[in-house]
Design an enzyme around this catalytic site. Structure first.
Site, short mmCIF file in Angstrom:
data_model
loop_
_atom_site.label_atom_id
_atom_site.label_comp_id
_atom_site.label_asym_id
_atom_site.label_seq_id
_atom_site.Cartn_x
_atom_site.Cartn_y
_atom_site.Cartn_z
CB SER A 225 5.37 -1.67 12.06
OG SER A 225 4.94 -0.34 12.31
CG ASN B 159 -1.76 1.24 1.34
OD1 ASN B 159 -1.96 1.95 0.37
ND2 ASN B 159 -2.27 1.51 2.54
CD1 TRP B 160 3.93 1.25 -2.72
CD2 TRP B 160 3.66 2.16 -4.74
NE1 TRP B 160 4.75 0.57 -3.59
CE2 TRP B 160 4.61 1.11 -4.86
CE3 TRP B 160 3.33 2.86 -5.89
CZ2 TRP B 160 5.22 0.77 -6.05
CZ3 TRP B 160 3.94 2.52 -7.09
CH2 TRP B 160 4.88 1.49 -7.17
CE LYS B 161 -0.15 3.44 4.71
NZ LYS B 161 -0.04 3.63 6.17
CD GLU C 2 -2.90 5.85 6.64
OE1 GLU C 2 -1.87 5.55 7.26
OE2 GLU C 2 -2.98 5.79 5.38
N GLY D 139 2.89 -1.09 4.21
CA GLY D 139 3.07 0.30 3.80
C GLY D 139 4.50 0.60 3.42
N GLY D 140 5.26 1.19 4.35
CA GLY D 140 6.60 1.68 4.06
C GLY D 140 7.55 0.65 3.46
CD GLU E 95 -3.47 -2.07 7.53
OE1 GLU E 95 -2.37 -2.22 7.03
OE2 GLU E 95 -4.20 -1.08 7.31
N GLY F 206 2.59 2.48 10.69
CA GLY F 206 3.57 3.54 10.47
C GLY F 206 4.24 4.05 11.72
CG HIS G 174 -5.84 2.08 5.29
ND1 HIS G 174 -5.36 3.02 6.16
CD2 HIS G 174 -4.84 1.17 5.12
CE1 HIS G 174 -4.12 2.71 6.51
NE2 HIS G 174 -3.78 1.59 5.88
#
Length: 252
Positions: free
Chosen positions: A212, A9-11, A96, A233-234, A166, A172, A94
């Protein structure tokens, strides 16, 4: 046996040029056949990424989508349009989106139903805040999120949904749930699906952990019985890291 699934998930990261460069590099790598892989990217990248990933072993997903096929919804992109583009997945609900854009459980359900109608795999996210974890209300919250998300979803359709657990406090932050804690919640989600449907559906649905996740801990999570993959994510932003995640998730 459920096929492991790793989704990046590149956001709101990467320019179009950087996204295309990533996909071009990923195409040169030998990816494990036993793991389903996909990259979920910003809307403006999707056309190039879909065309650039044809005849590869990985798919492309969107990070959101609207449940109406068309209408006066400035700034939104319909799931119908995503399907027409050839997108494989769409992330729905999600934390966010829920936190920053007031996405409700009812909207999540409508998006799931539309994605299933359009043959796009819905990746529905559920999870609790740190406060909800600490006050003990997290199980009732997750149960409610699952029940509302799967409203009016048939048994056949439910088996096609991917659930991503999640915990909001682990997204994150560098702080991740232990593999046991994550598996306990994935098991709880599976039990909730069993109560909504039956054992066959509950055993068919793939449940990811997200929060994470990185190459250093992916094997620990994947060793658990009820964790079928990760929404990352990251750690999905670099090709080497993403490939390492896939390697860590493969069936030995």
């Amino acid at each position: 046996m459920r096929t492991p699934i790793i989704l990046g998930n590149w956001k709101m990261h990467k320019t179009l040029g950087e996204a295309v460069e990533f996909i071009d590099e990923l195409k040169t790598r030998e990816l494990p056949e036993s793991v389903e892989a996909g990259i979920c990217a910003p809307f403006i990248h999707l056309s190039d990424l879909v065309s650039g990933s044809k005849e590869t072993s990985f798919g492309i997903g969107a990070e959101n989508g609207h449940y109406e096929d068309s209408g006066a919804f400035t700034g939104e992109v319909s799931i119908a349009s995503l399907a027409d583009l050839g997108v494989n997945y769409v992330i729905i609900g999600h934390s966010e989106r829920r936190q920053y854009f007031a996405e409700t459980d009812e909207a999540v359900n409508k998006k799931i139903l539309k994605a299933l109608e359009k043959d796009v795999v819905p990746v529905v996210c559920v999870g609790e805040s740190l406060e909800e974890r600490e006050d003990g209300s997290y199980e009732s919250l997750i149960k409610s999120q699952i029940e509302k998300a799967f409203a009016n979803v048939t048994e056949e359709e439910a088996s096609r949904v991917v659930v991503a657990y999640e915990p909001i406090w682990a997204i994150g932050t560098g702080r991740s749930a232990t593999s046991k804690d994550a598996n306990d919640m994935c098991k709880f989600i599976r039990e909730t699906l069993h109560s909504l449907y039956n054992e066959s559906v509950a055993e068919a649905v793939r449940i990811q952990y997200g929060g994470s996740v990185k190459p250093e801990n992916i094997k620990e999570y994947m060793a658990e019985k009820d964790i079928d993959g990760a929404l990352v994510g990251g750690a999905s932003l670099e090709v080497d890291h993403f490939v390492a995640l896939l390697e860590g998730a493969k069936n030995d």
